[in-house]
Design a protein around this motif. Structure first.
Motif, PDB file in Angstrom:
ATOM      1  N   ASP A  61      -0.562  22.155   6.866  1.00 35.43           N
ATOM      2  CA  ASP A  61      -0.356  20.711   6.954  1.00 35.43           C
ATOM      3  C   ASP A  61       0.863  20.254   6.160  1.00 35.43           C
ATOM      4  O   ASP A  61       1.297  19.108   6.294  1.00 35.43           O
ATOM      5  N   ILE A  62       1.398  21.150   5.341  1.00 34.68           N
ATOM      6  CA  ILE A  62       2.512  20.788   4.461  1.00 34.68           C
ATOM      7  C   ILE A  62       3.766  21.529   4.891  1.00 34.68           C
ATOM      8  O   ILE A  62       3.777  22.762   4.973  1.00 34.68           O
ATOM      9  N   ASP A  63       4.834  20.761   5.165  1.00 32.32           N
ATOM     10  CA  ASP A  63       6.110  21.342   5.597  1.00 32.32           C
ATOM     11  C   ASP A  63       7.104  21.469   4.446  1.00 32.32           C
ATOM     12  O   ASP A  63       7.940  22.380   4.441  1.00 32.32           O
ATOM     13  N   ALA A  64       7.053  20.521   3.521  1.00 34.04           N
ATOM     14  CA  ALA A  64       8.052  20.480   2.456  1.00 34.04           C
ATOM     15  C   ALA A  64       7.429  19.983   1.167  1.00 34.04           C
ATOM     16  O   ALA A  64       6.444  19.231   1.184  1.00 34.04           O
ATOM     17  N   ILE A  65       7.997  20.397   0.058  1.00 33.88           N
ATOM     18  CA  ILE A  65       7.560  19.953  -1.264  1.00 33.88           C
ATOM     19  C   ILE A  65       8.688  19.150  -1.902  1.00 33.88           C
ATOM     20  O   ILE A  65       9.828  19.624  -1.973  1.00 33.88           O
ATOM     21  N   ILE A  79      11.927  27.352  -6.984  1.00 31.65           N
ATOM     22  CA  ILE A  79      11.872  28.758  -6.581  1.00 31.65           C
ATOM     23  C   ILE A  79      10.462  29.126  -6.113  1.00 31.65           C
ATOM     24  O   ILE A  79      10.292  29.810  -5.092  1.00 31.65           O
ATOM     25  N   ARG A  80       9.447  28.670  -6.831  1.00 30.25           N
ATOM     26  CA  ARG A  80       8.068  28.941  -6.406  1.00 30.25           C
ATOM     27  C   ARG A  80       7.766  28.281  -5.061  1.00 30.25           C
ATOM     28  O   ARG A  80       7.084  28.868  -4.206  1.00 30.25           O
ATOM     29  N   SER A  81       8.269  27.081  -4.851  1.00 24.52           N
ATOM     30  CA  SER A  81       8.064  26.388  -3.578  1.00 24.52           C
ATOM     31  C   SER A  81       8.718  27.146  -2.429  1.00 24.52           C
ATOM     32  O   SER A  81       8.127  27.287  -1.345  1.00 24.52           O
ATOM     33  N   ALA A  82       9.923  27.646  -2.677  1.00 22.46           N
ATOM     34  CA  ALA A  82      10.630  28.413  -1.651  1.00 22.46           C
ATOM     35  C   ALA A  82       9.873  29.692  -1.318  1.00 22.46           C
ATOM     36  O   ALA A  82       9.731  30.062  -0.142  1.00 22.46           O
ATOM     37  N   ARG A  83       9.370  30.365  -2.346  1.00 22.59           N
ATOM     38  CA  ARG A  83       8.630  31.610  -2.127  1.00 22.59           C
ATOM     39  C   ARG A  83       7.306  31.358  -1.396  1.00 22.59           C
ATOM     40  O   ARG A  83       6.767  32.272  -0.768  1.00 22.59           O
ATOM     41  N   ALA A  84       6.832  30.114  -1.473  1.00 24.30           N
ATOM     42  CA  ALA A  84       5.625  29.747  -0.719  1.00 24.30           C
ATOM     43  C   ALA A  84       5.971  29.412   0.733  1.00 24.30           C
ATOM     44  O   ALA A  84       5.075  29.056   1.508  1.00 24.30           O
ATOM     45  N   GLY A  85       7.247  29.506   1.068  1.00 27.61           N
ATOM     46  CA  GLY A  85       7.671  29.298   2.444  1.00 27.61           C
ATOM     47  C   GLY A  85       7.826  27.848   2.841  1.00 27.61           C
ATOM     48  O   GLY A  85       7.852  27.531   4.040  1.00 27.61           O
ATOM     49  N   LYS A  86       7.959  26.960   1.872  1.00 28.08           N
ATOM     50  CA  LYS A  86       8.085  25.537   2.174  1.00 28.08           C
ATOM     51  C   LYS A  86       9.512  25.057   1.930  1.00 28.08           C
ATOM     52  O   LYS A  86      10.175  25.484   0.978  1.00 28.08           O
ATOM     53  N   HIS A  87       9.988  24.147   2.780  1.00 25.29           N
ATOM     54  CA  HIS A  87      11.259  23.487   2.512  1.00 25.29           C
ATOM     55  C   HIS A  87      11.126  22.705   1.212  1.00 25.29           C
ATOM     56  O   HIS A  87      10.025  22.297   0.829  1.00 25.29           O
TER      57      HIS A  87
END
Length: 327
Positions: A61-65, A79-87
């Motif tokens: 349900d979440i595309d970006a942080i 960096i953690r957000s990117a590694r979680a696969g989120k924009h």
């Protein structure tokens, strides 16, 4: 991520967005997660804290942080957000150093996600009208830009006056608007800087937290910019651009609005928009449609701002004109 005052402003504005909505929350304060969750109808399964938000990778349900936390926290959180696969959308400044900024950019590139920065003024209608007029040649060859950005910082215990959390002082927070403005109003990037710091209250503005900085930027065309960044001077919110054929003045230029502007041809007259609402819809278009905005809001642009900031600090320390080398 980070449910403070500015996050509240963004979330409220997003209630009017067409393409963006609040779909999840990250906070270290359980009470805020409950309050915000109830207010914006966010299920408990989409509420996270700073220890477990890596699990967001499993939340479709979440595309970006949107990272809206103190400056020093941006690096690891992005960096953690990117590694979680989120924009990732990160508030300015991108980081507290260019080295950190480059690592964040690399992490997002490696993860195949976009890194955007909350440069809301780059979507503001009056700002974009000045850029359009400049591109159309309305001002002729550009000669000079002036950017004045400042306010009186209140609570001496706030994180913005804490070097460890802020990474600096007024330049990182408010002066970055003048740097940004010089770049997009003149339409080119600076190659040198000369800067001086003034500190009248060393108790409130401790070592490494700049109170007031004056800086001049030089550009390849020969144009120059004269800028002021302060945490101890009120009523500073003005941009001025002049060329051989005309001028543009914006005053207020970067506040929440309404932004007002005029040129030698008269008032700009563009309607006021809620900056955060426009920003989030435009960023949704960048993320979903690969839209290219008139003015870039990507991680590289933000990294370059950090490189300019570091050159300004170097000039303050050396007392000399310093070269600026951008990525």
């Amino acid at each position: 991520m980070g449910l403070g005052g500015y996050a509240e402003r963004v979330a409220e504005a997003m209630q009017q967005c067409e393409r963006a909505k609040v779909a999840g929350l990250i906070s270290g304060t359980p009470e805020k997660l409950v309050k915000w969750g109830q207010k914006y109808n966010i299920p408990e399964s989409s509420r996270y804290n700073y220890d477990n938000f890596d699990a967001i990778k499993d939340n479709p349900d979440i595309d970006a942080i949107y990272v809206i936390t103190p400056n020093a926290l941006h690096h690891d959180q992005v960096i953690r957000s990117a590694r979680a696969g989120k924009h990732v959308i990160c508030e300015k400044p991108l980081a507290i150093s260019a080295k950190e900024g480059q690592e964040m950019l690399d992490a997002c590139n490696n993860a195949g996600v976009k890194l955007l920065v909350g440069y809301r003024m780059r979507f503001e209608p009056n700002t974009l009208e000045v850029v359009r007029l400049r591109n159309a040649g309305a001002f002729g060859r550009l000669k000079f830009f002036q950017g004045q950005c400042g306010f009186v910082a209140g609570d001496p215990k706030q994180w913005r006056l804490n070097k460890a959390l802020a990474g600096g002082g007024s330049l990182m927070d408010i002066g970055i608007y003048a740097i940004n403005g010089a770049r997009y109003m003149l339409g080119e990037d600076p190659v040198w800087v000369s800067a001086q710091e003034t500190k009248t209250d060393p108790v409130k503005f401790k070592e490494g937290v700049d109170e007031t900085i004056q800086f001049e930027l030089g550009f390849p065309s020969g144009a120059v910019a004269s800028c002021l960044s302060s945490y101890n001077i009120s009523h500073l919110d003005r941009f001025f651009l002049t060329g051989e054929k005309g001028f543009a003045e914006m005053w207020p230029s970067t506040g929440y609005g309404p932004i007002k502007g005029r040129t030698h041809q008269g008032d700009l007259g563009k309607p006021h928009t809620v900056h955060q609402r426009t920003q989030m819809d435009e960023m949704a278009a960048i993320i979903f449609d690969n839209n290219t905005p008139t003015l870039p809001v990507d991680g590289l642009t933000a990294l370059q701002d950090l490189q300019i900031i570091e050159a300004i600090y170097r000039s303050c320390a050396s007392g000399k004109r310093e070269p600026i080398k951008l990525s």
